[in-house]
Design an enzyme around this catalytic site. Structure first.
Site, PDB file in Angstrom:
ATOM      1  N   VAL A   1       1.187  -1.561   0.531  1.00 41.00           N
ATOM      2  CA  VAL A   1       0.099   0.014   0.333  1.00 41.00           C
ATOM      3  C   VAL A   1       0.921   1.362  -0.127  1.00 41.00           C
ATOM      4  O   VAL A   1       1.919   1.491   1.377  1.00 41.00           O
ATOM      5  CB  VAL A   1      -0.552   0.205   1.477  1.00 41.00           C
ATOM      6  CG1 VAL A   1      -1.383   1.349   1.247  1.00 41.00           C
ATOM      7  CG2 VAL A   1      -1.317  -1.072   1.373  1.00 41.00           C
TER       8      VAL A   1
ATOM      9  N   ASP B   1       9.143   7.745  -1.667  1.00 41.14           N
ATOM     10  CA  ASP B   1       8.295   8.860  -2.645  1.00 41.14           C
ATOM     11  C   ASP B   1       8.248   8.234  -3.608  1.00 41.14           C
ATOM     12  O   ASP B   1       9.125   7.589  -4.259  1.00 41.14           O
ATOM     13  CB  ASP B   1       8.804  10.386  -2.855  1.00 41.14           C
ATOM     14  CG  ASP B   1       8.297  11.371  -3.402  1.00 41.14           C
ATOM     15  OD1 ASP B   1       7.573  10.705  -4.574  1.00 41.14           O
ATOM     16  OD2 ASP B   1       8.016  12.374  -3.129  1.00 41.14           O
TER      17      ASP B   1
ATOM     18  N   ASN C   1      -2.211   4.272  -3.264  1.00 43.93           N
ATOM     19  CA  ASN C   1      -2.308   5.546  -2.744  1.00 43.93           C
ATOM     20  C   ASN C   1      -2.497   6.587  -2.519  1.00 43.93           C
ATOM     21  O   ASN C   1      -3.131   7.465  -2.364  1.00 43.93           O
ATOM     22  CB  ASN C   1      -3.271   4.725  -1.536  1.00 43.93           C
ATOM     23  CG  ASN C   1      -3.411   5.641  -0.509  1.00 43.93           C
ATOM     24  OD1 ASN C   1      -4.978   6.202  -0.868  1.00 43.93           O
ATOM     25  ND2 ASN C   1      -3.219   6.112   0.696  1.00 43.93           N
TER      26      ASN C   1
ATOM     27  N   TYR D   1      -5.091  18.578  -9.818  1.00 44.54           N
ATOM     28  CA  TYR D   1      -5.457  16.858  -9.188  1.00 44.54           C
ATOM     29  C   TYR D   1      -6.417  16.444 -10.354  1.00 44.54           C
ATOM     30  O   TYR D   1      -6.505  14.649  -9.736  1.00 44.54           O
ATOM     31  CB  TYR D   1      -5.959  17.772  -7.658  1.00 44.54           C
ATOM     32  CG  TYR D   1      -6.921  16.437  -7.221  1.00 44.54           C
ATOM     33  CD1 TYR D   1      -6.161  15.554  -6.256  1.00 44.54           C
ATOM     34  CD2 TYR D   1      -7.959  16.035  -6.098  1.00 44.54           C
ATOM     35  CE1 TYR D   1      -5.914  14.706  -5.575  1.00 44.54           C
ATOM     36  CE2 TYR D   1      -8.634  15.756  -6.246  1.00 44.54           C
ATOM     37  CZ  TYR D   1      -7.691  14.729  -5.305  1.00 44.54           C
ATOM     38  OH  TYR D   1      -8.363  13.165  -4.274  1.00 44.54           O
TER      39      TYR D   1
ATOM     40  N   LYS E   1      -6.443  12.339 -11.467  1.00 43.61           N
ATOM     41  CA  LYS E   1      -7.417  11.706 -11.056  1.00 43.61           C
ATOM     42  C   LYS E   1      -7.774  10.962 -12.185  1.00 43.61           C
ATOM     43  O   LYS E   1      -8.748   9.905 -12.661  1.00 43.61           O
ATOM     44  CB  LYS E   1      -7.758  12.290  -9.789  1.00 43.61           C
ATOM     45  CG  LYS E   1      -6.893  12.384  -8.547  1.00 43.61           C
ATOM     46  CD  LYS E   1      -6.780  11.033  -8.185  1.00 43.61           C
ATOM     47  CE  LYS E   1      -5.639  11.792  -7.214  1.00 43.61           C
ATOM     48  NZ  LYS E   1      -5.510  10.330  -5.945  1.00 43.61           N
TER      49      LYS E   1
HETATM   50  P1  NAD Z   1      -3.417  12.204   2.835  1.00 46.27           P
HETATM   51  O1  NAD Z   1      -3.078  14.171   2.427  1.00 46.27           O
HETATM   52  O2  NAD Z   1      -4.533  12.222   4.764  1.00 46.27           O
HETATM   53  O3  NAD Z   1      -2.192  11.574   2.350  1.00 46.27           O
HETATM   54  C1  NAD Z   1      -1.534  10.127   3.561  1.00 46.27           C
HETATM   55  C2  NAD Z   1      -0.274  10.110   3.286  1.00 46.27           C
HETATM   56  O4  NAD Z   1      -0.298  10.047   1.869  1.00 46.27           O
HETATM   57  C3  NAD Z   1       0.171  10.557   3.896  1.00 46.27           C
HETATM   58  O5  NAD Z   1       0.326   9.969   5.340  1.00 46.27           O
HETATM   59  C4  NAD Z   1       1.326  10.896   3.462  1.00 46.27           C
HETATM   60  O6  NAD Z   1       2.759  11.130   4.026  1.00 46.27           O
HETATM   61  C5  NAD Z   1       1.068  10.609   2.030  1.00 46.27           C
HETATM   62  N1  NAD Z   1       2.412  10.674   1.440  1.00 46.27           N
HETATM   63  C6  NAD Z   1       1.786  12.305   0.609  1.00 46.27           C
HETATM   64  N2  NAD Z   1       3.026  12.117  -0.767  1.00 46.27           N
HETATM   65  C7  NAD Z   1       3.751  11.052  -1.022  1.00 46.27           C
HETATM   66  C8  NAD Z   1       4.564  10.960  -1.492  1.00 46.27           C
HETATM   67  N3  NAD Z   1       4.720  11.889  -2.807  1.00 46.27           N
HETATM   68  N4  NAD Z   1       5.216   9.217  -1.593  1.00 46.27           N
HETATM   69  C9  NAD Z   1       4.561   8.528  -0.331  1.00 46.27           C
HETATM   70  N5  NAD Z   1       3.395   8.710   0.282  1.00 46.27           N
HETATM   71  C10 NAD Z   1       2.860  10.064   0.558  1.00 46.27           C
HETATM   72  O7  NAD Z   1      -4.545  12.124   1.783  1.00 46.27           O
HETATM   73  P2  NAD Z   1      -5.645  10.567   2.028  1.00 46.27           P
HETATM   74  O8  NAD Z   1      -6.843  11.608   2.049  1.00 46.27           O
HETATM   75  O9  NAD Z   1      -5.327   9.336   3.303  1.00 46.27           O
HETATM   76  O10 NAD Z   1      -5.914  10.388   0.518  1.00 46.27           O
HETATM   77  C11 NAD Z   1      -5.169   9.366   0.310  1.00 46.27           C
HETATM   78  C12 NAD Z   1      -5.829   9.023  -1.151  1.00 46.27           C
HETATM   79  O11 NAD Z   1      -7.005   9.334  -1.273  1.00 46.27           O
HETATM   80  C13 NAD Z   1      -5.081  10.023  -2.576  1.00 46.27           C
HETATM   81  O12 NAD Z   1      -4.973   9.475  -3.681  1.00 46.27           O
HETATM   82  C14 NAD Z   1      -6.390  10.966  -2.096  1.00 46.27           C
HETATM   83  O13 NAD Z   1      -5.991  11.827  -3.423  1.00 46.27           O
HETATM   84  C15 NAD Z   1      -7.494  10.420  -2.860  1.00 46.27           C
HETATM   85  N6  NAD Z   1      -8.703  11.112  -2.192  1.00 46.27           N
HETATM   86  C16 NAD Z   1      -8.933  11.075  -0.568  1.00 46.27           C
HETATM   87  C17 NAD Z   1     -10.265  12.027  -1.124  1.00 46.27           C
HETATM   88  C18 NAD Z   1     -10.599  12.248   0.336  1.00 46.27           C
HETATM   89  O14 NAD Z   1     -10.938  13.649   0.617  1.00 46.27           O
HETATM   90  N7  NAD Z   1      -9.359  12.552   1.596  1.00 46.27           N
HETATM   91  C19 NAD Z   1     -10.946  12.286  -1.645  1.00 46.27           C
HETATM   92  C20 NAD Z   1     -11.007  11.125  -2.730  1.00 46.27           C
HETATM   93  C21 NAD Z   1      -9.898  10.643  -3.453  1.00 46.27           C
END
Ligand code: NAD
Length: 262
Positions: A17, A65, A92, A158, A162
């Site tokens: 993950v 990263d 993710n 973004y 996506k």
């Molecule tokens: P978040 O912003 O809470 O980040 C989750 C984790 O991602 C953090 O631990 C961060 O350190 C890590 N991260 C950031 N950049 C990284 C990189 N380059 N390499 C490795 N790790 C990295 O995100 P979330 O809300 O848990 O979202 C997770 C996924 O779901 C993302 O792809 C996001 O776009 C998608 N998403 C989120 C939402 C929402 O409402 N939160 C809605 C739709 C889609």
């Protein structure tokens, strides 16, 4: 196998993950651990990785990263060495990117968002492909967003990333299906957690309203009148990784209700 057994991912499944240390990725990783999978996570936030590792001593945590091909190579060295292969990849990792009218965004911000959110998934899958094809039961689950189906004003880099993930998913499902790899995308709606808290706080500060008022605006724009929970996404990932998901590939699956706010 009974119907209920087919809803459960098989024991010992080898899972990676990305961005698994917090938020949605942490819920997905925790769900797989509870289901008896062997789980590796990567994240850029080393403090968050340490915290997740302390709570889940069985996880394999690697600082990486996803947009850095050399870091991803090192991540896969660990995965191969520890698990000897890979059955499920959950792509993710993603950032929100800049908020604003297109003419106000810097080229660096645009490139960086697409580099992490879209190119990052390609970088990881490119490295995972060989291992997944060696598995007897492989699945890739790419986390997109409702912004990848409907667009998102003020968040064009973004949304473009996506949307790109949905095309990437459809293409790879065709390409990898004959070699036993299912590829699907999940499109979450508004998910409760740190990211939405940041978005709501910024909006509240900019408009002089309270956090609760802005949160209520989001919730009331959703037909079910509730945010998605990280566990809702995790359960859909488990389903797609289980025998029940054996005939689902190339799909973009919403984990959301109708959302008017985008
Ligand atoms: P978040 O912003 O809470 O980040 C989750 C984790 O991602 C953090 O631990 C961060 O350190 C890590 N991260 C950031 N950049 C990284 C990189 N380059 N390499 C490795 N790790 C990295 O995100 P979330 O809300 O848990 O979202 C997770 C996924 O779901 C993302 O792809 C996001 O776009 C998608 N998403 C989120 C939402 C929402 O409402 N939160 C809605 C739709 C889609």
């Amino acid at each position: 196998m009974t119907y209920l057994e087919r809803l459960h991912p098989r024991q010992g499944l080898r899972v990676l993950v990305t961005a698994g240390a917090s938020g949605i990725g942490a819920a997905i990783a925790a769900a797989f651990l509870e289901a008896g999978a062997k789980v590796a996570i990567c994240d850029v936030d080393e403090a968050a990785l340490d915290k997740f590792r302390a709570e889940h001593p069985d996880v394999q945590g690697v600082a990486a990263d996803v947009s850095d091909p050399e870091a991803v190579d090192r991540l896969f060295d660990v995965v191969e060495h520890t698990f000897g292969g890979l059955d499920v990849l959950v792509n993710n990792a993603g950032v929100s990117g800049p908020t604003g009218m297109i003419e106000t965004l810097s080229i660096d911000e645009i490139r960086r968002t697409i580099e992490i959110d879209l190119v990052g998934q390609l970088v990881v899958i490119r490295r995972a492909a060989k291992l997944l094809k060696q598995s007897n039961d492989a699945a890739i689950i790419n986390i997109s967003s409702v912004a990848g189906r409907f667009g998102y004003a003020m968040r064009s880099p973004y949304s473009a990333s996506k949307w790109g993930i949905v095309g990437l998913t459809a293409s790879l499902a065709k390409e990898m299906g004959p070699e036993g790899v299912r590829v699907n995308a999940i499109l979450p709606g508004v998910v409760r957690g740190a990211r939405m808290d940041r978005v709501i706080t910024a909006k509240a500060e900019a408009s002089g309203r309270t956090f609760a008022e802005v949160e209520e605006e989001y919730v009331s724009s959703i037909s079910l009148r509730r945010m998605v929970e990280p566990d809702d996404v995790a359960l859909t990932v488990l389903f797609l990784s289980s025998p029940a998901g054996a005939n689902i590939s190339g799909q973009a699956i919403g984990v959301c209700a109708n959302v008017e706010y985008l």
